[in-house]
Design a protein around this motif. Structure first.
Motif, PDB file in Angstrom:
ATOM      1  N   LEU A 360      -0.678   1.587  -7.291  1.00  0.00           N
ATOM      2  CA  LEU A 360       0.065   0.329  -7.405  1.00  0.00           C
ATOM      3  C   LEU A 360       0.878   0.107  -6.138  1.00  0.00           C
ATOM      4  CD1 LEU A 360       1.218  -2.150  -8.851  1.00  0.00           C
ATOM      5  CD2 LEU A 360       2.805  -0.616 -10.063  1.00  0.00           C
ATOM      6  N   ILE A 361       0.575  -0.986  -5.431  1.00  0.00           N
ATOM      7  CA  ILE A 361       1.289  -1.340  -4.205  1.00  0.00           C
ATOM      8  C   ILE A 361       2.300  -2.437  -4.533  1.00  0.00           C
ATOM      9  CG2 ILE A 361       1.074  -2.278  -1.866  1.00  0.00           C
ATOM     10  CD1 ILE A 361      -1.870  -1.277  -1.915  1.00  0.00           C
ATOM     11  N   ASP A 369       2.255  -6.227   1.996  1.00  0.00           N
ATOM     12  CA  ASP A 369       1.193  -5.261   1.692  1.00  0.00           C
ATOM     13  C   ASP A 369       0.211  -5.133   2.843  1.00  0.00           C
ATOM     14  OD1 ASP A 369       0.451  -7.916   1.165  1.00  0.00           O
ATOM     15  OD2 ASP A 369      -1.000  -7.355  -0.372  1.00  0.00           O
ATOM     16  N   VAL A 370      -0.294  -6.251   3.334  1.00  0.00           N
ATOM     17  CA  VAL A 370      -1.311  -6.173   4.386  1.00  0.00           C
ATOM     18  C   VAL A 370      -0.702  -5.951   5.763  1.00  0.00           C
ATOM     19  CG1 VAL A 370      -3.106  -7.441   3.161  1.00  0.00           C
ATOM     20  CG2 VAL A 370      -1.414  -8.721   4.484  1.00  0.00           C
ATOM     21  N   ILE A 371       0.511  -6.469   6.005  1.00  0.00           N
ATOM     22  CA  ILE A 371       1.160  -6.239   7.297  1.00  0.00           C
ATOM     23  C   ILE A 371       1.506  -4.762   7.469  1.00  0.00           C
ATOM     24  CG2 ILE A 371       3.273  -6.640   8.630  1.00  0.00           C
ATOM     25  CD1 ILE A 371       3.270  -9.510   7.626  1.00  0.00           C
ATOM     26  N   VAL A 389      -1.978  -4.665  -6.746  1.00  0.00           N
ATOM     27  CA  VAL A 389      -0.878  -5.068  -5.878  1.00  0.00           C
ATOM     28  C   VAL A 389       0.043  -5.960  -6.690  1.00  0.00           C
ATOM     29  CG1 VAL A 389      -2.110  -7.075  -4.932  1.00  0.00           C
ATOM     30  CG2 VAL A 389      -0.208  -6.075  -3.652  1.00  0.00           C
ATOM     31  N   ALA A 390       1.352  -5.735  -6.541  1.00  0.00           N
ATOM     32  CA  ALA A 390       2.361  -6.521  -7.255  1.00  0.00           C
ATOM     33  C   ALA A 390       3.282  -7.175  -6.232  1.00  0.00           C
ATOM     34  CB  ALA A 390       3.161  -5.628  -8.196  1.00  0.00           C
ATOM     35  N   LYS A 473      -7.873  -9.797 -11.337  1.00  0.00           N
ATOM     36  CA  LYS A 473      -7.105  -9.192 -12.432  1.00  0.00           C
ATOM     37  C   LYS A 473      -6.177  -8.079 -11.946  1.00  0.00           C
ATOM     38  CE  LYS A 473     -10.797  -5.925 -13.719  1.00  0.00           C
ATOM     39  NZ  LYS A 473     -10.051  -4.696 -13.414  1.00  0.00           N
ATOM     40  N   ASN A 474      -6.373  -7.602 -10.746  1.00  0.00           N
ATOM     41  CA  ASN A 474      -5.523  -6.535 -10.191  1.00  0.00           C
ATOM     42  C   ASN A 474      -4.436  -7.070  -9.274  1.00  0.00           C
ATOM     43  OD1 ASN A 474      -7.432  -4.979 -11.495  1.00  0.00           O
ATOM     44  ND2 ASN A 474      -7.576  -3.456  -9.881  1.00  0.00           N
ATOM     45  N   ILE A 475      -4.272  -8.398  -9.265  1.00  0.00           N
ATOM     46  CA  ILE A 475      -3.255  -9.045  -8.433  1.00  0.00           C
ATOM     47  C   ILE A 475      -2.164  -9.572  -9.356  1.00  0.00           C
ATOM     48  CG2 ILE A 475      -2.788 -10.817  -6.708  1.00  0.00           C
ATOM     49  CD1 ILE A 475      -5.810 -10.806  -6.064  1.00  0.00           C
TER      50      ILE A 475
END
Length: 640
Positions: A360-361, A369-371, A389-390, A473-475
Motif C-alpha cells: 500500500l503506497i 507516488d510517481v515523483i 495506491v491511496a 480497483k486498486n486506486i
C-alpha cells in the motif's frame, strides 16, 4: 571538569545554544521566561517591554502565554509590545498582515491594552516611512528599551526582515525582501507573485538594544542556516551571524534544528564518542566523502587525520571497519523492493515471504507516488505484488485558476457535441468566471472551483497509476478531511482522518506500507499525512495481530533525499525504468512546466526527481559500489 567538557563539545559554536527535545517543550520554556519578566516588572510597578516576532516559529510560545493568562492569571496589563516587522504595503485588515497574525495568536486572547501594541504600519505613504521609522525607534527608547526580543530566522539568515547585506548597526527602515524569503511566504499569499517585495523592519542595531535576545528555530528545514549562524564567522551574507556580537543572545533550538551543528552532526570532531553501529556507519561514509576515496581504500592515516583515531583504537583495524560498513551498505541495494521469493533474506532489506505481498503506497498529494518512488512502484507491479495506491488529499490548491475555466469550457463543448443541455454548466461557468475576475490573493475558492481543481488532479492520478500498471480497483482517493478544513482552520482536528486510514488498512491488510517521510517542514502536508498513517498503524498494532508483520517504509518527496547513512533500501533503476518513471510523472500535466507551488527550486518535478535519483546512484558509486543509472531510497520506520 564537566564545564570544560561542555566547552570542548561546543567549541565550534560562537554563541550560546540551548537544545530541547522538541519545539513544544522549547516553546513552553520560552513562554515561562517571558512570563517571569512580566511578573518581575509588575512587582516593581513597571512595564514589561516585549519585542515580538511572527511566523510559525513563535506560535507555540504565544499559545502557552495565552494558556497562562487564562488558566494562571498572567496579566498583560503592564505589557508593551513592539513587533519586528510588517510587509509593505499591507493593510492591517489583510489576512496576511502581521497585525492579523498577532491578534489571532495572542492579542485577542489576553488583556493587553490596545494602545500598548506597536506593529509597523504597512499603509504609510512612502515619503512618510523614514520619519515613521525614527518615531518607532524613539518609542522603543521612551518605553525603556525591550526587556526581551524574540526572533526567528529565515533561510536567508535574516532576523526580522534584515536580509543579506544588512549592516549590524542598522535601524528601523524600509527594506527589499530576498527572493527566497518571498518564495517561503508564497503559500500564505496564494503565489509568490502576490507577496510584497518590501517590508518595514527593526534593524539589527535596534535588536541589539534589547536586554535579552532569544532566537528560536525548529525543524530540519532550519538546520543549515542555524549551523551557519552559530558556527560561521560574522558576515553580511548571513545577518544572524551578527548576533555573535551580543552578550545577551541565546539560540533556542529543537533537536532537528540543531542537527547540523558539529557536536550533533559529526561529534567525533569534538569529543570521544560512544561508537554505536549507526554512528560508525555515518562516520565512515563521511570519511569516504571527506577524503574522496571509496570505503575499501580508506587507511588508518585517513582515520587518524580526520578525528577518528578513537574509532580505529576501539573497533579497528581500519580495514575491518571498512569491510563491515561496505557489506552493510551493499545489503541495502536490492532490485526486489517487495522481497525476492525463495531467497535467503537474512541480508536483504525486505522479507522473501509472502512471495506475493500486498503493498500500500500512501501519496500525500496526487503525484507524490510517481515523483518520489515511481520506479519502485512500477517494479512492485511488474514483480506481481498486489499494489494499491491511496491518495490522501485532493491536492486541489495546486491548480491554476485558468485551468479550471479551460476544463469547464471543454465540458460545455463536449455536452453540446452529444446533444446534452449545457444550461447549468454555462451558469456555473459564468459564476466561476465572475468570481475569478475579482479574486483576492489567497482567497478561498468557490466550492465549484475547488471541485474542478480536485477533479483535474484526480484524473491525472488515475492516469499515472494506470500507467504504472494498477487496475482501477486498486486506486483509492481518501480525501482526508484535514486538508479541506485546513483552508479555514489553523490546526484542523485529525481524528476522522485517522479513522479513515485505519479503515483502509483493515480492509487491505498490507504486508508493506510506503509513506512520504518528509519531516523538514513541520507544517507541510507530507508530515501531517505521515503522522496520520503512523497513528492509525499504532492504534491497530495495539489490538490486531496481522499488522504486527506490516513494515512501514518511508520515501522522500521531490526536493531532498535521505542522507546516505540513513538509507536502508536502495532500488536501482535502469535507463529504461527512468524513462518509464518520467512518463508516469508526465501524466500529471497540471504540475508540469510551472506548478502553483514550486518551492525554491525552479526545476520541473520530473527533472528534480531524476537528478535526485541519479545523485543517489552517484553517491553509492563514489563509496565504491556498482554504477547504476539511478536509485530510489527508503528508510524503514522502527515501531516502538
Amino acid at each position: 571538569m564537566k564545564r570544560l567538557n561542555f566547552f570542548e563539545e561546543t567549541r565550534y559554536e560562537k554563541l550560546p545554544v540551548k537544545v530541547f527535545p522538541d519545539k513544544n517543550i522549547a516553546s513552553i520554556k520560552v513562554a515561562q521566561r517571558i512570563a517571569e519578566i512580566i511578573k518581575r516588572k509588575n512587582s516593581k510597578n513597571e512595564y514589561a517591554v516585549l519585542g515580538l516576532a511572527t511566523g510559525q516559529t513563535p506560535v507555540g510560545v504565544y499559545a502557552e502565554l495565552v494558556r497562562m493568562h487564562k488558566e494562571e492569571g498572567l496579566s498583560f496589563q503592564n505589557v508593551i509590545t513592539f513587533n519586528l516587522d510588517e510587509y509593505y504595503p499591507m493593510k492591517p485588515t489583510s489576512a496576511q498582515s502581521y497585525v492579523a497574525f498577532m491578534n489571532y495568536h495572542l492579542f485577542d486572547h489576553v488583556d493587553i491594552k490596545p494602545e500598548n501594541v506597536n506593529i509597523p504600519d504597512g499603509t504609510l505613504d512612502k515619503e512618510n516611512i523614514h520619519d515613521y521609522c525614527l518615531q518607532y525607534e524613539n518609542k522603543i527608547s521612551e518605553a525603556g528599551g525591550m526587556d526581551i526580543q524574540v526572533l526567528g530566522i529565515g533561510r536567508t539568515g535574516h532576523i526580522g526582515f534584515n536580509e543579506p547585506g544588512s549592516a549590524p548597526n542598522s535601524g528601523t527602515r524600509l527594506v527589499t525582501l530576498d527572493d527566497l524569503t518571498r518564495s517561503d511566504a508564497s503559500r500564505d499569499f496564494g503565489g509568490k507573485e502576490n507577496v510584497p517585495t518590501k517590508a518595514i523592519t527593526m534593524g539589527i542595531g535596534t535588536i541589539f538594544k534589547a536586554k535579552e535576545i532569544v532566537l528560536l528555530a525548529w525543524s530540519k528545514k532550519k538546520a543549515p542556516i542555524v549551523k551557519r549562524a552559530v558556527e560561521e564567522e560574522m558576515s553580511g551574507d548571513v545577518p544572524a551571524t551578527f548576533l555573535q556580537m551580543s552578550d545577551t543572545v541565546e539560540f533556542i533550538l529543537d533537536e532537528d534544528a540543531a542537527s547540523e551543528l558539529t557536536r550533533f552532526d559529526t561529534p567525533w570532531l569534538v569529543k570521544d564518542c560512544t561508537w554505536t553501529p549507526e554512528l560508525i556507519k555515518k562516520a565512515v561514509i563521511w570519511l569516504s566523502e571527506e577524503t574522496d576515496k571509496p570505503i575499501l581504500k580508506l587507511t588508518e592515516d585517513d582515520y587518524n587525520n580526520n578525528g577518528m583515531a578513537q574509532l580505529v583504537v576501539d573497533k579497528g583495524p581500519a580495514y575491518d571497519i571498512n569491510i563491515d560498513i561496505f557489506n552493510k551498505i551493499q545489503h541495502t541495494i536490492t532490485g526486489w523492493p517487495g522481497g525476492k521469493p525463495g531467497a535467503d533474506d537474512s541480508q536483504r532489506p525486505e522479507r522473501a515471504e509472502p512471495a506475493r505481498k500486498t503493498s500500500l503506497i500512501f501519496s500525500p498529494h496526487p503525484d507524490d507516488d510517481v515523483i518520489s518512488m515511481g520506479g519502485t512502484f512500477i517494479r512492485l507491479v511488474d514483480q506481481g505484488h498486489n499494489v494499491h495506491v491511496a491518495y490522501q488529499t485532493s491536492g486541489n490548491t495546486a491548480i491554476w485558476d485558468h485551468d479550471v475555466l479551460r476544463f469547464v469550457e471543454f465540458a460545455i463543448d463536449f455536452n453540446k457535441s452529444i446533444g446534452e443541455s449545457t444550461e447549468n454548466l454555462e451558469s456555473t461557468y459564468k459564476k466561476m468566471r465572475d468570481f475569478l475576475s475579482k479574486k483576492e490573493p489567497n482567497q478561498l475558492d468557490l466550492k465549484e472551483i475547488l471541485n474542478v481543481k480536485g477533479f483535474i488532479r484526480k484524473t491525472e492520478a488515475i492516469a499515472g497509476a494506470r500507467f504504472a500498471g494498477l487496475p482501477d480497483k486498486n486506486i483509492h482517493f481518501m480525501n482526508l478531511p484535514f486538508y479541506e478544513r485546513g483552508k479555514t482552520e489553523s490546526n484542523p482536528d485529525k481524528e476522522d482522518d485517522i479513522v479513515l486510514t485505519m479503515e483502509l488498512l483493515q480492509k487491505l491488510k498490507p504486508n508493506q506500507v510506503f509513506a512520504a517521510g518528509d519531516f523538514a517542514d513541520p507544517h507541510g502536508t507530507h508530515i501531517k499525512c505521515f503522522n496520520i498513517v503512523l497513528e492509525a498503524m499504532n492504534r491497530l498494532r495495539e489490538k490486531e495481530e496481522w499488522i504486527q508483520d506490516t513494515w512501514l517504509w518511508m520515501y522522500r518527496g521531490a526536493w531532498h533525499e535521505f542522507e546516505m547513512h540513513q538509507i536502508e533500501m536502495a532500488v536501482p533503476l535502469s535507463p529504461n525504468e527512468v524513462i518509464k518513471k518520467r512518463n508516469a510523472i508526465f501524466k500529471h500535466q497540471s504540475q508540469k512546466d510551472t506548478p502553483v507551488f514550486p518551492g525554491d527550486d525552479d526545476r520541473e518535478f520530473w527533472v528534480r526527481a531524476e537528478d535526485r535519483n541519479r545523485e543517489t546512484a552517484k553517491c553509492y558509486h563514489d563509496l565504491g559500489f556498482a554504477e547504476y543509472e539511478a536509485m530510489e531510497a527508503f528508510v524503514r520506520w522502527k515501531f516502538k
